[in-house]
Design a protein around this motif. Structure first.
Motif, PDB file in Angstrom:
ATOM      1  N   ILE B 247     -23.228   7.591 -34.590  1.00 59.29           N
ATOM      2  CA  ILE B 247     -24.350   6.744 -35.008  1.00 59.29           C
ATOM      3  C   ILE B 247     -24.326   5.434 -34.217  1.00 59.29           C
ATOM      4  N   LYS B 248     -23.129   4.894 -34.036  1.00 60.93           N
ATOM      5  CA  LYS B 248     -22.990   3.652 -33.259  1.00 60.93           C
ATOM      6  C   LYS B 248     -23.471   3.868 -31.818  1.00 60.93           C
ATOM      7  N   ALA B 249     -23.063   4.984 -31.241  1.00 57.68           N
ATOM      8  CA  ALA B 249     -23.487   5.280 -29.870  1.00 57.68           C
ATOM      9  C   ALA B 249     -25.007   5.444 -29.794  1.00 57.68           C
ATOM     10  N   ALA B 250     -25.577   6.049 -30.810  1.00 58.99           N
ATOM     11  CA  ALA B 250     -27.037   6.227 -30.821  1.00 58.99           C
ATOM     12  C   ALA B 250     -27.732   4.881 -30.906  1.00 58.99           C
ATOM     13  N   GLN B 256     -33.122   3.669 -34.125  1.00 57.28           N
ATOM     14  CA  GLN B 256     -33.692   2.715 -35.081  1.00 57.28           C
ATOM     15  C   GLN B 256     -34.531   1.633 -34.402  1.00 57.28           C
ATOM     16  N   THR B 257     -35.029   1.923 -33.217  1.00 56.26           N
ATOM     17  CA  THR B 257     -36.069   1.064 -32.628  1.00 56.26           C
ATOM     18  C   THR B 257     -37.277   1.949 -32.295  1.00 56.26           C
ATOM     19  N   ARG B 258     -38.468   1.333 -32.439  1.00 56.73           N
ATOM     20  CA  ARG B 258     -39.718   2.077 -32.209  1.00 56.73           C
ATOM     21  C   ARG B 258     -39.751   2.731 -30.833  1.00 56.73           C
ATOM     22  N   ALA B 259     -39.419   1.961 -29.824  1.00 59.84           N
ATOM     23  CA  ALA B 259     -39.609   2.465 -28.464  1.00 59.84           C
ATOM     24  C   ALA B 259     -38.698   3.649 -28.178  1.00 59.84           C
ATOM     25  N   GLY B 265     -35.501  13.076 -29.514  1.00 62.21           N
ATOM     26  CA  GLY B 265     -34.856  14.339 -29.125  1.00 62.21           C
ATOM     27  C   GLY B 265     -34.071  14.214 -27.833  1.00 62.21           C
ATOM     28  N   GLU B 266     -34.631  13.489 -26.885  1.00 61.01           N
ATOM     29  CA  GLU B 266     -33.937  13.282 -25.610  1.00 61.01           C
ATOM     30  C   GLU B 266     -32.781  12.287 -25.751  1.00 61.01           C
ATOM     31  N   LYS B 270     -28.362  12.694 -24.931  1.00 61.70           N
ATOM     32  CA  LYS B 270     -27.393  11.831 -24.222  1.00 61.70           C
ATOM     33  C   LYS B 270     -26.143  11.598 -25.066  1.00 61.70           C
ATOM     34  N   LEU B 271     -26.316  11.746 -26.371  1.00 66.25           N
ATOM     35  CA  LEU B 271     -25.208  11.562 -27.302  1.00 66.25           C
ATOM     36  C   LEU B 271     -24.221  12.719 -27.221  1.00 66.25           C
ATOM     37  N   ALA B 272     -24.735  13.880 -26.844  1.00 66.55           N
ATOM     38  CA  ALA B 272     -23.906  15.093 -26.821  1.00 66.55           C
ATOM     39  C   ALA B 272     -22.816  14.961 -25.768  1.00 66.55           C
TER      40      ALA B 272
END
Lengths: 273, 273, 273
Positions: B247-250, B256-259, B265-266, B270-272
């Motif tokens: 979650i921190k990495a995300a 949690q930002t609009r943009a 999904g993409e 990158k988290l994977a």
């Protein structure tokens, strides 16, 4: 063959073609229920008929729905098979019969008519012609013949709720899209497809067909209690003042006449208030 | 009307239109949960509102997902209705409320946002705009708000597993194809269709609508224990080190930002690793 | 790696690609079952492989079906994993294994071959090439490897009955339409899509993937008793005179040869009488 008043039977080897012919609009009344009871007793034997195809003599109506003037009478006819005055239990017996049952739908089928085909093993329909509805909500009622039991399991909660709560007409393409019917075909292709499928299945050993139905029903056919409960809820609600008033208003708008029911979905909209 | 902070209510006869308006991106935080509790208490009465339509003030976000910074707080708000600090049980109560619930989805809805619409009675979406995801797997979590319970029953085992394990975005057309939503419509057609459907249903007697929901839920709504179990599994896993690290990495990538969430999904790819 | 006779394994990080290579037509015989037992024992560990992709070395056949000459032998191999001589229980163990399983189907898969993919977590297929059938009815048998359990739940009662009773071939488009497979892709797109999906999922934490499978199986995977019952019904019926006669007649028409099974659906039609 028995002496049927509303069904015409034609055997082709192990395939039985049953044409529903109850003018003026194939209402489900005591005569048709009586004949269905007789027929199910034949189909229960699994021999000589391995597959039965249901179709209609009326290009516009398959089974329109119950005859609201004869509810007590048709229910009593159903009791001859099941011991209980309930269309739900009669239709559930159809779902359990040994013969494989196929509905070939070219016209409209709503309410209990739709519940009849839902309790068949397969449903194929004519694109641009067939119309389906489960429309008891318009009168304040629940489907009383097992409609909810099959629709929820086949269409999923969301689409089944849309079908039942909207009480609206659905065409063959949308019914196919929702998984309500197996497939929609162009009208000229429908009967040849169903006939071919019926003969193909009828060429296979009866024991396997029956066993596949049994295993499938063990997974997906709701218990007797649930069909009975739906039937009882319909039966008790149909006599209450609000339902009777809505049915009366519908009749004044043409309900139970061929012409007005060509577009019953719109008629029921006028009933809403 | 109650004093809602994040919902705007507009009644049209027996239809209540509820606009979710929780800037900047309709996160499910304590304020929105508090308002949903208040609203469900109204809907439970079945009167005067027979049908409620949920839509969003934000064209890009319906309910984006839970606010990961406020998990304990929003869960506590849910307990005011159900006695348990669980979004799953709150949403299950929504599925059981007397009023008919319709989600009109024009933007993105993921995680608990998707679970909110799954616990509505019907879902309609804007083609080319709406996006759906059940993406807890990206953090090593399970859906905690009943997502698995509904997705598996409506989409079947294979497609539900694809949705949940891929944690990816699905557009309205594919969601319709999978039976996740009832139907996708062109954006300009969506609101008129849903409004018309809502008024049609609201014109029918309340008793029948409620009974149809009850019979349908008896077949297809998972038991309280299964919702509670999903909720507990989410709640215990979300605090472990691996989930917190993901979650921190995300968040570092823009979660949690609009943009950044326009294409979540993409981002999750990158988290994977 | 173990010494596999019929499987070729290639690991790419946490994704294991398994190519079925059992010439001349990937029949499910004792060698392939033995190898599947070995493989499931690896997949059960959940490490190092989080995702496994099954594909075929044969462009025309994925797993064609069981080798009808070696039923006792392949069943005995299955017992090494489950303690019971049953393909159904072996396949059910595949559905429960920790690794996520994906079937990438480019050719034909029928009978037990189809039951293999049904017990995978997801199924993707090549449009215009892949063919699916659950065709035991042609011999008077029931699906013995869990086919009914999955088909009825995923396709619904009507479509599952059509598939099983017709014993016919279904192409990838219709299989997708019926919810039998997740999606059909153009042949050149299939492998890239599946590879990308597998790596995406394998990038997520193993604990969450396993838990999502567990929760999904708790909802949708039929009990052991039901798989065992199907298996027993198949096993007892396959030895009776009618089934043996039909199988013999099929073999005379080319059953269990590559050329004749290119169009097995039509071959079985000739068997019907």
């Amino acid at each position: 063959m028995h002496d049927y008043q509303t069904l015409r039977l034609e055997a082709q080897g192990a395939v039985l073609f049953v044409t529903i012919d109850a003018p003026p609009m194939n209402l489900l009344g005591p005569e048709l229920v009586r004949d269905l009871v007789l027929l199910i007793e034949v189909l229960d034997q699994g021999e000589p008929y391995k597959v039965v195809v249901f179709k209609s003599a009326d290009p516009d109506y398959f089974i329109s729905h119950v005859d609201v003037h004869k509810i007590a009478a048709y229910r009593q006819e159903a009791a001859r098979l099941t011991g209980e005055a309930s269309i739900a239990l009669l239709f559930r017996r159809l779902a359990e019969t040994k013969a494989v049952t196929v509905a070939q739908v070219e016209g409209r089928t709503r309410g209990a008519g739709n519940e009849f085909i839902l309790n068949c093993d397969m449903r194929f329909a004519a694109r641009g012609r067939a119309i389906f509805a489960q429309n008891e909500a318009a009168y304040g009622l629940v489907p009383g013949g097992g409609g909810a039991q099959h629709l929820v399991r086949m269409l999923g909660r969301g689409r089944a709720l849309e079908v039942m709560l909207s009480a609206d007409d659905f065409d063959a393409d949308l019914a196919e899209h929702y998984g309500w019917i197996n497939r929609a075909f162009a009208p000229e292709v429908l009967a040849p497809f169903v006939t071919d499928l019926a003969h193909r299945i009828a060429g296979f050993p009866a024991a396997g067909l029956t066993l596949i139905k049994e295993r499938t029903n063990a997974i997906s056919l709701a218990p007797v209690e649930d069909f009975r409960r739906d039937s009882d809820l319909f039966g008790s609600a149909v006599t209450n003042a609000e339902a009777q008033q809505r049915i009366k208003a519908a009749i004044e708008l043409g309900f139970q006449t061929r012409a007005a029911e060509m577009n019953l979905g719109e008629l029921l909209r006028k009933l809403a208030k």
